[in-house]
Motif scaffolding. Structure first.
Motif, short mmCIF file in Angstrom:
data_model
loop_
_atom_site.label_atom_id
_atom_site.label_comp_id
_atom_site.label_asym_id
_atom_site.label_seq_id
_atom_site.Cartn_x
_atom_site.Cartn_y
_atom_site.Cartn_z
N ALA A 1 -8.48 -0.63 1.50
CA ALA A 1 -8.21 0.06 2.59
C ALA A 1 -8.66 1.77 2.44
CB ALA A 1 -6.90 -0.40 3.02
N CYS B 1 -7.73 1.69 -3.23
CA CYS B 1 -8.07 0.12 -2.66
C CYS B 1 -9.24 0.12 -1.69
CB CYS B 1 -6.95 -0.14 -2.20
SG CYS B 1 -6.48 0.64 -0.21
N HIS C 1 -6.96 3.42 0.40
CA HIS C 1 -6.03 4.64 0.16
C HIS C 1 -6.61 5.20 -1.62
CE1 HIS C 1 -3.88 1.65 3.05
NE2 HIS C 1 -3.86 2.58 3.86
N HIS D 1 0.64 -1.19 0.29
CA HIS D 1 -0.42 0.01 0.06
C HIS D 1 0.74 1.42 0.19
CE1 HIS D 1 -3.61 -2.22 0.56
NE2 HIS D 1 -3.09 -3.23 1.47
N CYS E 1 -2.44 3.92 -4.30
CA CYS E 1 -1.53 2.90 -3.81
C CYS E 1 -1.29 1.45 -5.02
CB CYS E 1 -2.20 2.92 -2.31
SG CYS E 1 -3.16 0.77 -2.33
N GLN F 1 -1.41 -0.74 -4.29
CA GLN F 1 -2.76 -2.48 -4.94
C GLN F 1 -2.78 -1.61 -6.45
OE1 GLN F 1 -3.84 -4.87 -3.38
NE2 GLN F 1 -2.10 -4.74 -2.49
ZN LIG Z 1 -4.58 0.55 0.02
#
Ligand SMILES: [Zn+2]
Length: 392
Positions: A265, A263, A267, A253, A270, A272
């Motif tokens: 999560a 992503c 972000h 990430h 990132c 990903q």
């Molecule tokens: Zn991420």
């Protein structure tokens, strides 16, 4: 790992003997003068150690273009005896387990495959079923080694995408969906009689590249992999840097692009965004229809404009990630691998631009290589870890 299931040490000897044999494995073919310097030993001490290692058939003379060639100052002009590990001394079996396949092969002590690559499809991901396949593959490799009259393997290394404790117990294997820790090493040892260790796959690849590949003879090497996930590992002087944490995907990430996709999560842009799944999503959005990763690859090769646009963006982001690794970890070389690493070849110019954008103009250029590792190379990598253990 139980006491019995331990990959044995190659020979009995002093710490200096073991360190010297390991250094010859990492840097060979290597002359005695640079080796003595590397190990901080006097030339007399090193000569005695080398003599003992030759006596044991651990080390042999030979090889060309070795590490430290041209060293030797006033001795220039005299032929130098180069030392290398005795690659014929023994063999090791390695395999790589993915979510749907296991690939196995056996290698000599030069890191090269000496048997075919054997494959088994994983139909049932239950630990018992997967371990049964591993045991069958050990048999396949052992049978071919015997047929070829090659030395019996000193151990088995099994590489997983995930986390391993005590060199034997797989306690995190997201691609296999295992819920509980599995002592793979102990079960394989019990059923084959061969010492068996489990390893993280990306760490194993970095180890192989450091000893026998792109990083041979270098002070440090970073390996980043792209595919279903993002992997990262780092070696210094041929040894893994904090190998246990690395297997949690520490580069998964890293912020790369403030205009990149979100992503899971939360972000923005990132690393990903470099995974196969994210590429499929990004390509689907550009096309306005449901597209797969394979569709993107095919269209990029056919110069479909949206695929070319996405390839440019992705290659720039790969360059950004390489620059971040080069700037912070300061490896002598960065290797990009993984099943989707070929994407970086779609637009090498954008990769270079991505690196340049985040690298000081006066800093040394980043030594960077894209290496396609077929599944059999990942199996070889697990086997090289066995050599590393045998030479500890
Ligand atoms: Zn991420």
């Amino acid at each position: 790992m139980t006491r019995e299931n331990t990959i044995p040490r190659w020979f009995d000897g002093s710490d200096n003997m073991h360190r010297t044999a390991r250094a010859i494995a990492k840097y060979g073919p290597v002359a005695q003068a640079p080796l003595a310097q590397l190990e901080g030993l006097t030339s007399g001490t090193l000569s005695r150690i080398v003599g003992d290692l030759e006596e044991l058939d651990v080390v042999v003379e030979g090889g060309e273009d070795g590490f430290g060639e041209g060293d030797g100052g006033e001795r220039r002009g005299r032929p130098q005896t180069l030392l290398q590990l005795n690659r014929q001394a023994a063999t090791a079996i390695g395999m790589k387990v993915t979510g749907d396949e296991i690939v196995a092969t056996a290698i000599d002590f030069g890191g090269d495959a000496v048997t075919a690559a054997y494959r088994r499809q994983i139909v049932d991901r239950q630990p018992d079923a997967v371990v049964a396949l591993i045991v069958g593959l050990v048999d396949d490799c052992e049978r071919e080694l015997a047929l070829r009259s090659l030395p019996r393997p000193v151990g088995v290394g099994v590489a997983f995408g995930g986390h391993v404790v005590d060199g034997s117990v797989v306690d995190y294997a997201p691609f296999l969906h295992w819920n509980d820790p599995v002592d793979v090493g102990a079960v394989v040892f019990e059923r084959t009689g061969l010492p068996c260790a489990a390893f993280n796959d990306v760490n194993s690849l970095a180890f192989m590249e450091s000893w026998f590949g792109e990083g041979h003879g270098l002070g440090s090497l970073a390996v980043v992999t792209v595919g279903a996930g993002i992997g990262y590992s780092l070696t210094a002087r041929g040894e893994l840097v904090d190998g246990s944490n690395a297997s949690y995907g520490l580069a998964a990430h890293v912020p790369l692009d403030s205009r990149g996709p979100l992503c899971t999560a939360g972000h923005v842009g990132c690393s990903q965004c470099l995974t196969d799944e994210s590429l499929a999503t990004q390509y689907s959005e550009l096309r306005g229809t449901a597209e797969t990763f394979d569709d993107f690859v095919r269209d990029a090769r056919d110069n479909v404009p949206q695929a070319t646009l996405l390839a440019n963006r992705i290659c720039f982001r790969i360059g950004t990630l390489v620059a971040a690794i080069a700037n912070l970890a300061m490896p002598e070389k960065v290797v990009l691998s993984g099943e989707s690493a070929f994407v970086a070849k779609f637009d090498a110019e954008s990769v270079r631009e991505g690196i340049a954008q985040f690298r000081h103009t006066q800093a040394a250029p980043v030594d960077f290589a894209v290496v396609d590792h077929p599944a059999s190379d990942w199996a070889r990598a697990a086997a090289t870890r066995v050599i590393g253990e045998y030479l500890r």
